[in-house]
Design an enzyme around this catalytic site. Structure first.
Site, mmCIF file in Angstrom:
data_model
loop_
_atom_site.group_PDB
_atom_site.id
_atom_site.type_symbol
_atom_site.label_atom_id
_atom_site.label_comp_id
_atom_site.label_asym_id
_atom_site.label_seq_id
_atom_site.Cartn_x
_atom_site.Cartn_y
_atom_site.Cartn_z
ATOM 1 N N LEU A 45 0.820 -1.215 0.000
ATOM 2 C CA LEU A 45 0.000 0.000 0.000
ATOM 3 C C LEU A 45 0.857 1.270 0.000
ATOM 4 C CD1 LEU A 45 -2.770 -0.967 2.599
ATOM 5 C CD2 LEU A 45 -2.923 -0.978 0.105
ATOM 6 N N LYS A 47 3.411 1.821 2.345
ATOM 7 C CA LYS A 47 3.590 2.203 3.746
ATOM 8 C C LYS A 47 4.848 3.044 3.941
ATOM 9 C CE LYS A 47 3.183 -1.420 6.158
ATOM 10 N NZ LYS A 47 4.331 -2.229 6.574
ATOM 11 N N ILE A 49 6.338 4.995 1.753
ATOM 12 C CA ILE A 49 6.152 6.340 1.192
ATOM 13 C C ILE A 49 5.264 7.164 2.122
ATOM 14 C CG2 ILE A 49 5.062 7.604 -0.707
ATOM 15 C CD1 ILE A 49 6.142 5.317 -2.521
ATOM 16 N N LYS A 218 -16.197 0.006 -0.156
ATOM 17 C CA LYS A 218 -16.625 -0.910 0.894
ATOM 18 C C LYS A 218 -15.578 -0.928 2.008
ATOM 19 C CE LYS A 218 -19.941 -3.127 0.227
ATOM 20 N NZ LYS A 218 -21.313 -2.642 0.580
ATOM 21 N N LYS A 254 -17.981 5.150 9.165
ATOM 22 C CA LYS A 254 -18.218 3.746 9.496
ATOM 23 C C LYS A 254 -16.963 3.128 10.113
ATOM 24 C CE LYS A 254 -20.999 0.219 7.398
ATOM 25 N NZ LYS A 254 -21.713 -0.063 6.138
ATOM 26 N N CYS A 417 28.894 0.502 -11.450
ATOM 27 C CA CYS A 417 29.455 -0.691 -10.808
ATOM 28 C C CYS A 417 29.789 -1.775 -11.838
ATOM 29 C CB CYS A 417 28.520 -1.171 -9.701
ATOM 30 S SG CYS A 417 29.412 -2.128 -8.457
ATOM 31 N N GLY A 419 28.434 -2.102 -14.622
ATOM 32 C CA GLY A 419 28.441 -1.368 -15.892
ATOM 33 C C GLY A 419 29.781 -0.669 -16.118
ATOM 34 N N HIS A 544 27.931 3.364 -6.514
ATOM 35 C CA HIS A 544 26.509 3.415 -6.856
ATOM 36 C C HIS A 544 26.003 4.844 -6.652
ATOM 37 C CE1 HIS A 544 25.585 -0.795 -7.601
ATOM 38 N NE2 HIS A 544 26.546 -1.047 -6.726
ATOM 39 N N GLU A 546 23.504 6.315 -7.709
ATOM 40 C CA GLU A 546 22.043 6.442 -7.563
ATOM 41 C C GLU A 546 21.616 6.478 -6.101
ATOM 42 O OE1 GLU A 546 23.695 3.808 -8.468
ATOM 43 O OE2 GLU A 546 22.749 1.930 -7.870
#
Ligand code: GLN
Length: 615
Positions: A45, A47, A49, A218, A254, A417, A419, A544, A546
């Protein structure tokens, strides 16, 4: 027993009490508050983020926050997990290999995290068992309660103490009802009991179904999910209802009725067009206010800081929306079917694109069948290429074919790396005349092992946590593109076993390859590039990059790649790129903000082991 007395009995632990697990020395109850986020109904779901965006809202108010992810699995860390199943392995500056959610937190909070921010059941049990072996349980039988749950609380308090954060954000992995998370949930119940109700805010993330056959929302699944949490003795204070469209008032009422949560604290958390909009969505709905009120922190809000932070963030959003150009970046990779395996690369591209006013469209290039003859077709209409990290042999030749194509046709290219290693092999084979050049990871018997095991790796037997891991400083060569990006010193994170074999460096350099960044202590090549007159953007790094890109501080190598791609896609695009390091170098030293992010170098094993002569 009231909380104060209870806490005293924990502090004065002895074999006679039930609470003898010691508190971390110096821990002060009530100094740090806790927000705990549980998932109900189902996983996936967002979580991480959600939690990181909520943490960000509090941080924007001037509070210091420290997140921690509690993973149910028994692995000690994520290092041995297959990214195909579990998403990318994120690496922290201290070398911790962890869940990709830690990357989400680092990016959302613009904060470097450490091993204190990541716990697995494996780590918790290991500590309990080690304590048992050293006689730490005073003759008692060791049990889930209080020993395992005690260790979990201990981890949270250690983080609170070390970070001195106003709020520790706890994200429990998985879903309420999973066997592997039961000990975490029980520990959270105890935590609220011991710390005092107003020191802990429980947030339940749930899911409201909207079946197309019914055409209405629902709430039953959400009700049952929260009931499950109540059965564990946890009364949520805030409920966040994930849904595809805004959750109606009727449904929220509800859910409120069935969960004892006032309707004004049952919020919609519907899909939105970008994750960067979530902090504003949360503020708009009033989540941040509800948390602050529950934890009685309202007096600590710095409104001016919040206004500035929101303004800066909104400027980022405005740039994201205004981006009117588009470039296409090809990512070559084995896990092309699973985007999560490249989550940080996608984020880093997005940050760079936003800074440059363009959208980055990613094209996945499967290299398993690629050859020199087919690379041209596969890379048609692509403005830039990323050859990402990898392990093993599959697709290596296809990656080498892509790199050759990029080099010869002057297509902007970034090797990361593995690459980077493939770029060295390609250059050795096709420019330096070392036809049988390879990595010993791919062919142990090759004639020219230009990529070889790091000397210290030769002695290592186990698999978990044994690579060269974490943040290391890089000495950058003046006069190079890397120097424009970073100045004299860079710091990036690593995760590898192989390196450029130093015996081949003179030959590669003589052939025109520039090693523009190397490890200051050992002879490890960290960055390569081709000179500007040879290629517009051909860069590789053993690190890395990124992992350290942040929305408001795009990572320079990605910025450079996307900029070069823009120049290729739009021949009239003439805006030159000035890197942050170049701007900083022009600013007199006295005016510079102190760089509190500079960390100590991560201890590097000596790489001085003897090597044989070059073959
Ligand atoms: N397999 C290579 C090595 O171990 C590259 C690793 C990576 O790309 N993360 O050195």
């Amino acid at each position: 027993m009231d909380s104060d007395r209870l806490f005293d009995s924990i502090r004065n632990a002895s074999a006679e009490t039930e609470f003898y697990l010691p508190l971390p020395a110096g821990y002060e109850r009530g100094r740090t508050r806790f927000v705990v986020v549980f998932g109900t109904v189902m996983s996936g779901l967002g979580k991480g983020i959600f939690s990181s965006s909520l943490a960000r809202c509090l941080q924007d108010k001037g509070l210091s926050v420290a997140p921690i992810k509690l993973e149910g699995y028994l692995n000690i860390d994520s290092g041995t997990l297959n990214p195909f199943r579990h998403g990318e392995v994120f690496v922290l500056d201290d070398g911790t290999e962890c869940d990709m959610d830690l990357g989400t937190y680092e990016r959302a909070l613009d904060q470097n995290l450490s091993r204190l921010n990541f716990a697995t059941s494996g780590q918790i049990y290991r500590r309990v068992l080690e304590r048992e072996r050293t006689g730490g349980y005073l003759g008692r039988d060791v049990q889930m309660i209080p020993h395992v749950t005690g260790e979990i609380k201990n981890r949270l308090r250690e983080l609170a103490l070390a970070s001195q954060a106003d709020v520790v954000f706890v994200e429990i992995g998985g879903t309420v009802g999973d066997v592997e998370n039961a000990h975490y949930i029980e520990a959270m119940r105890q935590l609220a009991f011991e710390e005092g109700q107003r020191s802990v805010c429980f947030v339940a993330l749930t899911y409201v179904l909207e079946p197309t056959i019914l055409g209405e929302q629902k709430s039953k699944a959400a009700q049952l999910g929260i009931r499950r949490l109540l059965e564990c003795g946890i009364q949520p204070h805030i409920i966040a209802c994930r849904a595809s469209s805004p959750v109606t008032r009727k449904v929220r009422e509800k859910i409120a009725l069935f969960s004892n949560v006032p309707p004004e604290r049952v919020f919609s958390m519907h899909d939105c067009e970008s994750v960067y909009l979530i902090p504003e969505l949360l503020r708009g709905a009033g989540y941040d206010k509800a948390v602050m009120e529950w934890l009685e922190l309202t007096a600590r809000v710095d409104e001016e800081a919040e206004r500035r932070a929101r303004e800066e963030w909104n400027q980022y959003l405005a740039r994201l929306r205004a981006a009117d150009r588009q470039v296409s970046i090809g990512i070559t990779g084995k896990y092309t079917a699973v985007r999560d395996a490249y989550a940080s690369i996608l984020k880093a591209l997005e940050h760079a694109g936003t800074a440059l006013g363009c959208k980055v469209q990613v094209k996945w290039v499967d290299t398993s069948e690629l050859t020199d003859a087919t690379a041209h077709e596969a890379l048609r209409d692509i403005h830039g290429i990323i050859v990402p990290g990898a392990f093993g042999t599959r697709g290596a030749d296809g990656k080498i074919a892509c790199l050759k194509h990029a080099r010869i046709n002057r297509i902007p290219c970034l090797g990361i790396c593995y690459g980077f290693q493939m770029a060295v092999i390609e250059y050795a084979r096709n420019v330096c005349g070392l036809a049988d050049a390879n990595s010993t990871e791919i062919d142990n018997e090759c004639r020219y092992p230009v990529i070889n095991l790091l000397p210290e790796q030769k002695k290592i037997e186990g698999l978990g946590g044994t690579m060269r891991l974490g943040g290391f400083d890089i000495a950058v060569k003046p006069g190079t593109l890397a120097y424009r990006m970073f100045g004299p010193k860079a710091r990036m994170r690593f995760r590898h076993r192989y390196e450029v074999d130093p015996r081949y460096i003179p030959q590669l350099e003589a052939g025109g390859l520039v090693f523009s960044g190397r490890s200051p202590r050992a002879e490890i090549m960290n960055i390569l590039e081709l000179p500007a007159d040879v290629h517009p953007y051909y860069v590789g790094t053993q690190a890395h990059p990124e992992l350290t890109g942040r929305p408001l501080r795009p990572q320079p190598m990605f910025l450079g790649l996307v900029h070069a791609a823009l120049c290729r896609a739009y021949p009239d695009f003439a805006s030159p790129l000035t890197y942050a390091a170049e701007r900083a170098a022009e600013t007199p030293a006295d005016d510079r903000a102190p760089d509190d992010r500079a960390a100590e170098d991560h201890p590097t094993p000596s790489a001085a082991a003897a090597r044989g002569p070059a073959r």
